[in-house]
Each structure stands twice: as structure tokens, then as C-alpha cells.
Design an enzyme around this catalytic site. Structure first.
Site, PDB file in Angstrom:
ATOM      1  CB  SER A   1      -0.905   0.072   1.229  1.00  0.00           C
ATOM      2  OG  SER A   1      -1.666   1.280   1.185  1.00  0.00           O
TER       3      SER A   1
ATOM      4  CE1 TYR B   1      -2.137   3.709   4.021  1.00  0.00           C
ATOM      5  CE2 TYR B   1      -2.443   5.099   5.945  1.00  0.00           C
ATOM      6  CZ  TYR B   1      -1.820   4.033   5.326  1.00  0.00           C
ATOM      7  OH  TYR B   1      -0.886   3.283   6.017  1.00  0.00           O
TER       8      TYR B   1
END
Length: 313
Positions: A79, A149
Site C-alpha cells: 500500500s 488511505y
């Protein structure tokens, strides 16, 4: 003698993922590192090329993941993780948190492997409870700039727990608080590399707002030790990993200036939207379940990190 455990690390060429590759190999694992390199860096794992216990595959884990042979552990660290990255790659961030988590869990289910999710303190958003315990549900703006996020990680936790309850996958969830150390990217927009880069260059050190907002900083070796302990424990609920020593950002800027002996001035800029005002982990659960607490003093960890950055500035 039994065979070495086989561990897959997604995002294994990133800052945290690469340190995790080292830790697992040191502890007798064979490691398969998957990374599409949009924010990862081959230099972080270059020292492992040629090691018979390490294999790198350039791969986007939002696609179906196939790994031949036995797999014992899957550690999902893929990520973008800094504000600069997830503002630049908002859709990729959402996809790796959702599709990537789904594909990695699918591999865990197929291989009957343990699954460890790298979640984040950002699931707490701009917290209304301080310090943040795992029982706190958070205060997140889903359509704000940080939402891509925050919500990707919140979804990833929900998906991971669903796979545990429905498919009986053995899961672990860590919520990572600010972590720093060698292999951070120089210009990734996070406070530690920002301040160190500016201080080493004698540029103005930029503090947002009045610098009254707080952060707590954990050294990477402490974090990786906590992750490894959790991997070996049968504990299925989220665990905070971070350093509970809390500092105002203005004091942190002064500390970096002092350690680097920089001539930088400290300047102030407007506070970014949805920037959390307080960030500090409650690590009661980690102490109880893992017997873990951070060992590396901030000044020592910063000195090591500054030495690393001096070589690449």
C-alpha cells in the site's frame, strides 16, 4: 529437520516490507516478496538478491495471486503509506486496500496459511479519544483527502475479519503508528524524512499549524519485532504497535535540528485538511498479549536514521 516456513510479503520492497523480509529470513523463513514498485524500491532488498531463501516477483497484488507450492504465512504490507503517495495514487491506494486484501486473503484461504494485515493508526482518523485504544472506532472523513488511505485500511480490516469468521482463515491485524528508520524515502512527505532532509540541507524546517499537534515515533526494529511476535500468536483482534512517547511537532523539529547541528530556521505553514491533532498509541494490549514494548530511545533511533539519510542526500 523440518522444512523452513514459507512466507509471502506483499509490498516487500517498501520501507517496512523490506525490514520484514530481513527479519523473517534471519528467523529461518523462506521469503517470497511481491511488489509492483510504485512506491517500493529494489535498493531496499538488493542485499537479499542471491540469497537462496529469498525470491522477488514484480507483481500487482490487486490481480489474482498464484504462488506455487507451500505457503505458511502471508503478510499483506502492499500500500502507498505516505500522504504524498496516496494523494498521487488515490485509486491504487483504494484498490490495494480492497482488491489487494481480497486477493491476498484468497491465497491464504487456498494455502491454509496464516494472514497478517498491516493496518494503520489512521483508522482512528482525527481521534476524539486519547491515547487511542483498539476499542476506539475512529473519527474518519470518508471523502476527505486522507479518506482513500483511511477507508482502504478500514475496509481491509473488515474483509480480513470476515475471512476469519466465514472461511476460518487464521488472521492477525496490526495497527501501525508512526514508524521511522533507514530505508524511508527521502521525499515521501512524512514528518521524519521531511525534517531530516531540510535540516541536513540547512533549508527551512516546515512545521504545519503552530506545531502543537502531537505524534509518537517508533523505530523500525521495534515495530518489526512486534509484528513477528504477533505472527506467532493466535490472536485475531487488532493490536496497536507504536511508541507511546508523545511529542509536539515543534519539539520534534527542534530535536532534529539539534541532532543534525543544522542552521535551519523553523517556519510555519497552514495546517493540512483533516490532519490529526493527536496521535499516540495505547499499547496495553501489545504488552499483555505479546510481551512487547518499544526498546529503542527516540534520540538513538533518530541518530541511526540521520546517518542513513546523510549517505543518500
Amino acid at each position: 529437520m523440518s522444512e523452513k516456513p514459507v512466507s509471502v510479503i506483499t509490498g516487500g520492497a517498501g520501507f517496512l516490507g523490506s525490514h520484514l523480509c530481513d527479519k523473517l529470513i534471519e528467523n529461518g523463513h523462506k521469503v517470497i516478496c511481491l511488489d509492483n514498485l510504485i512506491t517500493g524500491n529494489l535498493e531496499n532488498i538488493a542485499h537479499l538478491f542471491g540469497n537462496e531463501n529469498f525470491r522477488f516477483i514484480k507483481y500487482d497484488v490487486t490481480e489474482f495471486i498464484y504462488v506455487e507450492g507451500r505457503v505458511d504465512n502471508i503478510l499483506h504490507f502492499a500500500s502507498p503509506a505516505s500522504p504524498i503517495d496516496y494523494l498521487k495514487f488515490p485509486i491504487q491506494t483504494l484498490k490495494v486496500g480492497s482488491l489487494g486484501t481480497h486477493k491476498a486473503l484468497g491465497l491464504a484461504k487456498a494455502k491454509k496459511a496464516r494472514f497478517l494485515l498491516a493496518s494503520t493508526s489512521e483508522v482512528y482518523g482525527d481521534p476524539e479519544i486519547h491515547p487511542q485504544p483498539e476499542s476506539y472506532w475512529g473519527n474518519v472523513n470518508p471523502i476527505g483527502p486522507r479518506g482513500v488511505y483511511d477507508e482502504a485500511k478500514r475496509f481491509a480490516e473488515a474483509m480480513t475479519m470476515a475471512y476469519h469468521k466465514y472461511h476460518k482463515v487464521s488472521i492477525r491485524i496490526i495497527r501501525i503508528f508512526n514508524t521511522y528508520g533507514p530505508r524511508m524515502r527521502l521525499k515521501d512527505g512524512r514528518v521524519v524524512p521531511n525534517f531530516i532532509f531540510q535540516a541536513l540541507k540547512n533549508m527551512p524546517i516546515t512545521v504545519y499549524g503552530k506545531g502543537e499537534q502531537t505524534r509518537s515515533f517508533g523505530y523500525v526494529s521495534d515495530l518489526v519485532e512486534g509484528i513477528y511476535r504477533l505472527l506467532l500468536k493466535n490472536y485475531y483482534y487488532p493490536i496497536n504497535l507504536g511508541n507511546p512517547r508523545e511529542l509536539k511537532i515543534i519539539d520534534f523539529a527542534k530535536m532534529i535540528k539539534n541532532i543534525t547541528k543544522s542552521k535551519s530556521k523553523i517556519i510555519f505553514k497552514p495546517l493540512p485538511k483533516d490532519d490529526p491533532q493527536q496521535r499516540c498509541p495505547d499499547i496495553t494490549v501489545a504488552k499483555k498479549i505479546l510481551g512487547w514494548s518499544p526498546k529503542v530511545p527516540l534520540e538513538k533511533g533518530l541518530t541511526e536514521t540521520i546517518q542513513y539519510f546523510k549517505k543518500i542526500v
